[in-house]
Design a protein around this motif. Structure first.
Motif, mmCIF file in Angstrom:
data_model
loop_
_atom_site.group_PDB
_atom_site.id
_atom_site.type_symbol
_atom_site.label_atom_id
_atom_site.label_comp_id
_atom_site.label_asym_id
_atom_site.label_seq_id
_atom_site.Cartn_x
_atom_site.Cartn_y
_atom_site.Cartn_z
ATOM 1 N N SER A 243 -16.749 -24.106 38.399
ATOM 2 C CA SER A 243 -18.023 -23.468 38.739
ATOM 3 C C SER A 243 -18.932 -23.095 37.630
ATOM 4 C CB SER A 243 -17.548 -21.992 39.533
ATOM 5 O OG SER A 243 -19.056 -21.339 39.506
ATOM 6 N N ARG A 244 -20.272 -23.406 37.808
ATOM 7 C CA ARG A 244 -21.330 -23.082 37.093
ATOM 8 C C ARG A 244 -21.263 -21.665 36.442
ATOM 9 N NH1 ARG A 244 -26.638 -24.078 40.177
ATOM 10 N NH2 ARG A 244 -25.161 -25.524 41.276
ATOM 11 N N PHE A 245 -20.548 -20.833 37.200
ATOM 12 C CA PHE A 245 -20.469 -19.549 36.689
ATOM 13 C C PHE A 245 -19.420 -19.354 35.618
ATOM 14 C CE2 PHE A 245 -21.290 -18.211 41.239
ATOM 15 C CZ PHE A 245 -22.779 -18.510 41.267
ATOM 16 N N VAL A 246 -18.585 -20.261 35.491
ATOM 17 C CA VAL A 246 -17.497 -20.799 34.397
ATOM 18 C C VAL A 246 -18.465 -21.262 33.211
ATOM 19 C CG1 VAL A 246 -15.405 -21.411 33.674
ATOM 20 C CG2 VAL A 246 -15.431 -20.611 35.862
ATOM 21 N N THR A 247 -18.824 -22.307 33.442
ATOM 22 C CA THR A 247 -19.567 -22.887 32.399
ATOM 23 C C THR A 247 -20.635 -22.719 31.675
ATOM 24 O OG1 THR A 247 -20.763 -24.485 34.085
ATOM 25 C CG2 THR A 247 -18.611 -25.270 33.376
ATOM 26 N N GLU A 248 -21.339 -21.620 32.432
ATOM 27 C CA GLU A 248 -22.605 -21.113 31.824
ATOM 28 C C GLU A 248 -22.389 -19.888 30.763
ATOM 29 O OE1 GLU A 248 -24.791 -20.015 35.120
ATOM 30 O OE2 GLU A 248 -23.690 -18.001 35.502
ATOM 31 N N VAL A 249 -21.123 -19.474 30.868
ATOM 32 C CA VAL A 249 -20.863 -18.600 29.697
ATOM 33 C C VAL A 249 -20.102 -19.160 28.518
ATOM 34 C CG1 VAL A 249 -20.485 -17.116 31.741
ATOM 35 C CG2 VAL A 249 -18.514 -17.884 30.912
ATOM 36 N N PRO A 250 -19.871 -18.626 27.233
ATOM 37 C CA PRO A 250 -19.259 -18.965 26.258
ATOM 38 C C PRO A 250 -17.845 -19.265 26.342
ATOM 39 C CG PRO A 250 -20.793 -17.201 25.735
ATOM 40 C CD PRO A 250 -20.787 -17.318 27.125
ATOM 41 N N PHE B 130 -19.568 -13.316 41.868
ATOM 42 C CA PHE B 130 -18.760 -13.752 40.995
ATOM 43 C C PHE B 130 -18.390 -12.377 39.972
ATOM 44 C CE2 PHE B 130 -17.931 -15.458 36.458
ATOM 45 C CZ PHE B 130 -16.736 -16.350 36.906
ATOM 46 N N TYR B 131 -19.683 -11.814 39.738
ATOM 47 C CA TYR B 131 -19.368 -10.533 38.954
ATOM 48 C C TYR B 131 -18.507 -9.481 39.593
ATOM 49 C CZ TYR B 131 -21.308 -6.261 37.055
ATOM 50 O OH TYR B 131 -21.465 -4.811 36.341
ATOM 51 N N THR C 117 -10.642 -4.341 30.790
ATOM 52 C CA THR C 117 -10.419 -4.498 29.514
ATOM 53 C C THR C 117 -11.972 -4.889 28.861
ATOM 54 O OG1 THR C 117 -9.872 -6.654 29.446
ATOM 55 C CG2 THR C 117 -8.104 -4.936 29.652
ATOM 56 N N PRO C 118 -12.126 -4.657 27.716
ATOM 57 C CA PRO C 118 -13.330 -5.231 26.733
ATOM 58 C C PRO C 118 -13.639 -6.597 27.193
ATOM 59 C CG PRO C 118 -12.226 -3.813 25.381
ATOM 60 C CD PRO C 118 -11.202 -4.154 26.491
ATOM 61 N N GLU C 119 -13.069 -7.536 27.177
ATOM 62 C CA GLU C 119 -12.635 -9.098 27.278
ATOM 63 C C GLU C 119 -13.371 -9.221 28.868
ATOM 64 O OE1 GLU C 119 -9.480 -8.464 24.217
ATOM 65 O OE2 GLU C 119 -10.074 -7.493 26.143
ATOM 66 N N ILE C 120 -12.659 -8.584 29.921
ATOM 67 C CA ILE C 120 -12.977 -8.882 30.987
ATOM 68 C C ILE C 120 -14.465 -8.583 31.377
ATOM 69 C CG2 ILE C 120 -12.827 -7.982 33.678
ATOM 70 C CD1 ILE C 120 -9.548 -8.085 33.095
ATOM 71 N N VAL C 121 -14.993 -7.241 30.786
ATOM 72 C CA VAL C 121 -16.102 -6.811 30.944
ATOM 73 C C VAL C 121 -17.188 -7.679 30.166
ATOM 74 C CG1 VAL C 121 -17.780 -4.905 30.207
ATOM 75 C CG2 VAL C 121 -15.473 -4.510 31.158
ATOM 76 N N GLU C 122 -16.738 -8.251 29.205
ATOM 77 C CA GLU C 122 -17.664 -8.894 28.382
ATOM 78 C C GLU C 122 -17.931 -10.407 29.194
ATOM 79 O OE1 GLU C 122 -18.227 -11.519 24.025
ATOM 80 O OE2 GLU C 122 -16.403 -10.239 24.467
ATOM 81 N N LEU C 123 -16.947 -10.946 30.027
ATOM 82 C CA LEU C 123 -17.352 -12.099 30.716
ATOM 83 C C LEU C 123 -18.113 -11.585 31.792
ATOM 84 C CD1 LEU C 123 -16.570 -14.853 31.795
ATOM 85 C CD2 LEU C 123 -14.278 -14.089 32.920
ATOM 86 N N ALA C 124 -17.734 -10.706 32.538
ATOM 87 C CA ALA C 124 -18.914 -10.172 33.431
ATOM 88 C C ALA C 124 -20.424 -10.159 33.166
ATOM 89 C CB ALA C 124 -18.224 -8.808 34.352
ATOM 90 N N CYS C 125 -20.520 -9.378 31.984
ATOM 91 C CA CYS C 125 -21.956 -9.290 31.512
ATOM 92 C C CYS C 125 -22.548 -10.630 31.044
ATOM 93 C CB CYS C 125 -21.671 -8.258 30.413
ATOM 94 S SG CYS C 125 -21.657 -6.749 30.879
ATOM 95 N N SER C 126 -21.671 -11.654 30.439
ATOM 96 C CA SER C 126 -22.226 -12.734 30.158
ATOM 97 C C SER C 126 -23.014 -13.606 31.214
ATOM 98 C CB SER C 126 -21.052 -13.407 29.442
ATOM 99 O OG SER C 126 -21.698 -14.701 28.752
ATOM 100 N N SER C 127 -22.012 -13.427 32.569
ATOM 101 C CA SER C 127 -22.276 -14.110 33.580
ATOM 102 C C SER C 127 -23.629 -13.847 34.133
ATOM 103 C CB SER C 127 -21.068 -14.330 34.587
ATOM 104 O OG SER C 127 -21.553 -14.772 35.861
#
Length: 688
Positions: free
Chosen positions: A669-676, A637-638, A330-340
């Motif tokens: 995880s920093r991979f969680v906190t570093e994204v919006p 993580f990606y 979904t777009p929401e999952i893709v956006e999270l992956a790219c933001s990370s």
């Protein structure tokens, strides 16, 4: 004047009445043009998106197809092959290379479906299978007979053991590495292009005092294979490269044979594999590599990130085609992956976009009280999703380390939820877990023959025969543990090791709780045993520490061992051959999947739970010492995030309690906190 021509030894003789003139002429034997395959019922513009179309129709030359997660890279390869055949390239002059037999079969099947050309006309397969085919023709140039035998890892281990015996090395002295670990050291040296002393210094520093002996063993192993007309899996690659480098006739033949070379999953290649395809493509210079730098996650097994990242530097004329439409998530999952992933410095710029429409779900960020509540939440939510129409088989639980899955496994067993493990065997059935249990068993029951023999054989200088003799002595004593001390006082080559073992047993008797006993085992020479026998000793130590955490809730060794035995027995009862699963018959529901993220690459599920996504665990604490380590963890993580199609849950325990009773607070995880934060829907879980 009439001219007559005759061809002899590539020379053209021109005759006339007065003289003979010798003329040199180059003549290239033309292969089948492939014209009979010149047209297929393929609508490239309809079957491919614009980016895929551009890559498939790329001009000849060096080409990098940087294909993002879920973007259809295998489709690009299949259509590219069909296009080359339409342009007149004969199928037997196209080489397709990938990493697994399954992927190779899928790739050649897609090409066959598109072109209706028998897949056997192509050169398609894994690196090792292609190397085998080539060496069957030219191995004699290296001193081998073409009927050489390929030995598997177990055979290789036995052959290395024979070399150790031949050299007269006393493996029990100073913890000399066992044959399986020696094979890993030799293999890593071959695949990474790093000499053995440097491999040992970098990764196996505990064996630095054995560097000279290990190097000599590697040479003896190589000689012994040649004499026996044997090749191991690494030889299929290194000997193939030797052919290309050392034998011009072989190099000319094979470099001429393959007009076009296509490599799938290029980000996973090691230095040896990259050198092979570079050599093969040196004549026609038509090399297309397909991969995703953001999914390069196998450094630990030799993959070289620089192969894909620096491809444009190695080939200044390289064309780069980004494939950036994700068809999976979904777009929401893709956006999270790219933001990370954008937080990595060393990467190609990419803008992955989702083809699918939103289903109105954001990735869920789920803080839990502890690992017990995490397991309860995951199991409960999985059952709810099943009721909502998502089968268990379309659901996966992913983790950074196998030890993270312990509490989840126990909760799934408690609820009788069928599952299969794809990161190895189940937690309690691993050799090192059984080792630790054996130490506790012999203290709890000094008459336990199997526990004594298992632990004794872990001691230096004690083999099966000696362990049997010692057991006969212990078994005949009224107090086997006291008799162990008497045996340790004897004048034997293993006396000092037996004495240390007796000290450990004494300590285990003093320790009142199983968690403390496990810690004592881990602080004993057993730690050295792990280092001498396994190339992943660190992860096994983490497993044992997690076992100690699990044991903390038990007051007695007896109850802990009983629980352990019942869990193992249940696994044995329900697990048949093949897949490690809790299904009891074929008619029951297909199981959900528990997998390490490394094992999950290339797969997809409708719902994915990433557990223990806490700092120090993911990224792993060992990766924090260097930037490249953290960046690879972020790529991991990606990969985890992009396995999900519809539902994604990122879970982490807020508190961690170790086997000593110490409690620590955990951060996500920093991979969680570093994204919006707006990319998540935060869940609050409470126990009823």
């Amino acid at each position: 004047m009439t001219e007559k021509f005759s061809f002899t030894n590539r020379q053209l003789h021109q005759h006339n009445d007065s003289k003979v003139v010798i003329m040199n002429r180059k003549y290239e034997l033309k292969h089948d043009s492939g014209s009979k395959f010149s047209s297929f019922p393929i609508s490239y513009d309809k079957d491919l998106d614009p980016q895929q179309f551009e890559a498939v129709h790329a001009p000849n030359g060096h080409t990098l197809v940087n294909a993002g997660a879920g973007s259809g890279k295998t489709r690009v390869i299949a259509y590219r092959v069909a296009r080359l055949i339409e342009l007149g390239v004969s199928p037997d002059r196209i080489l397709l290379v990938t990493f697994t037999n399954k992927a190779a079969r899928e790739m050649t099947r897609k090409v066959q479906d598109l072109t209706n050309i028998d897949h056997r006309q192509f050169w398609g397969g894994t690196f090792h299978s292609i190397g085998n085919r080539i060496l069957r023709r030219d191995a004699h140039l290296l001193g081998y007979d073409k009927h050489f035998t390929i030995i598997d890892p177990e055979d290789a281990k036995d052959l290395i053991s024979a070399c150790v015996d031949e050299k007269g090395i006393r493996v029990t002295d100073n913890r000399f590495p066992k044959s399986d670990l020696l094979r890993s050291i030799i293999s890593e040296s071959i695949n990474t292009g790093v000499n053995i002393p440097d491999v040992i210094q970098r990764k196996y520093h505990q064996f630095q005092h054995h560097t000279e002996s290990i190097s000599a063993l590697a040479e003896a192993y190589s000689i012994r294979k040649l004499k026996g007309n044997l090749m191991d899996y690494d030889d299929l690659l290194i000997n193939w490269l030797r052919l290309l480098k050392q034998h011009p006739t072989s190099e000319k033949y094979w470099c001429s044979q393959f007009k076009h070379i296509l490599v799938d999953e290029y980000q996973d290649t090691n230095l040896l594999q990259a050198n092979l395809v570079d050599h093969l493509a040196s004549r026609h210079r038509n090399l297309m590599v397909v991969g995703d730098d953001a999914q390069s996650i196998y450094k630990w097994r030799g993959a070289n990130f620089a192969n894909i990242f620096k491809f444009p530097e190695r080939y200044s004329d390289a064309q780069i085609f980004p494939i950036e439409i994700n068809y999976r998530s979904t777009p929401e999952i893709v956006e999270l992956a790219c933001s990370s992933i954008k937080n990595n410095k060393n990467q190609f710029d990419k803008n992955l976009t989702a083809h699918r429409k939103s289903v109105g779900l954001k990735p869920a960020l789920v803080p839990l009280t502890d690992v017990t509540q995490q397991a309860q939440f995951v199991a409960t939510r999985i059952l709810e999703l099943r009721d909502e129409g998502i089968p268990l088989s379309k659901t996966a639980i992913l983790y950074r380390a196998h030890s993270n899955a312990l509490q989840v496994e126990l909760e799934l067993k408690r609820r009788n939820i069928p599952y299969e493990v794809r990161s190895g065997i189940k937690f309690f059935e691993q050799a090192h877990i059984k080792d630790v249990a054996a130490f506790l068993r012999l203290v709890d029951n000094p008459k336990d023959e199997l526990a004594w023999k298992r632990t004794l054989q872990m001691l230096p200088a004690v083999g099966k025969a000696t362990a049997n003799q010692l057991w006969l002595r212990l078994n005949g004593a009224e107090d086997p543990i006291q008799e162990l001390k008497f045996a340790a006082a004897g004048a034997h080559k293993y006396s000092i090791h037996l004495s240390r073992f007796a000290q450990l047993v004494d300590q285990l008797r003093i320790d009142s709780r199983p968690a403390l006993q496990i810690e004592s085992v881990l602080s004993s020479p057993y730690n050295d045993y792990l280092s001498a026998n396994y190339d992943n000793a660190d992860s096994r130590i983490e497993d044992i520490q997690e076992l100690a955490n699990y044991a903390e809730k038990f007051d007695s060794t007896e109850t802990f061992l009983a629980d352990l035995s019942l869990v193992t027995a249940e696994n044995a009862k329900r697990s048949l051959t093949g897949v490690d699963t809790l299904r009891s018959d074929e008619e029951e529901e297909a199981p959900l999947v528990l997998s390490s993220i490394h094992q999950a690459k290339g797969l997809e599920w409708r719902a994915v739970f990433v557990i223990s996504a806490s700092e120090g665990n993911f990224p792993s604490s060992r990766s924090l010492s260097e930037d490249s380590g953290v960046e690879e963890e972020r790529r991991l993580f990606y990969v985890a995030v992009t396995r999900a199609e519809d539902h994604l849950y990122l879970c982490y325990p807020l508190r961690f309690r170790d086997f000593k009773g110490a409690e620590t607070l955990q951060r996500p995880s920093r991979f969680v906190t570093e994204v919006p934060s707006e990319l998540f829907e935060k869940w609050e879980v409470s126990s009823s």
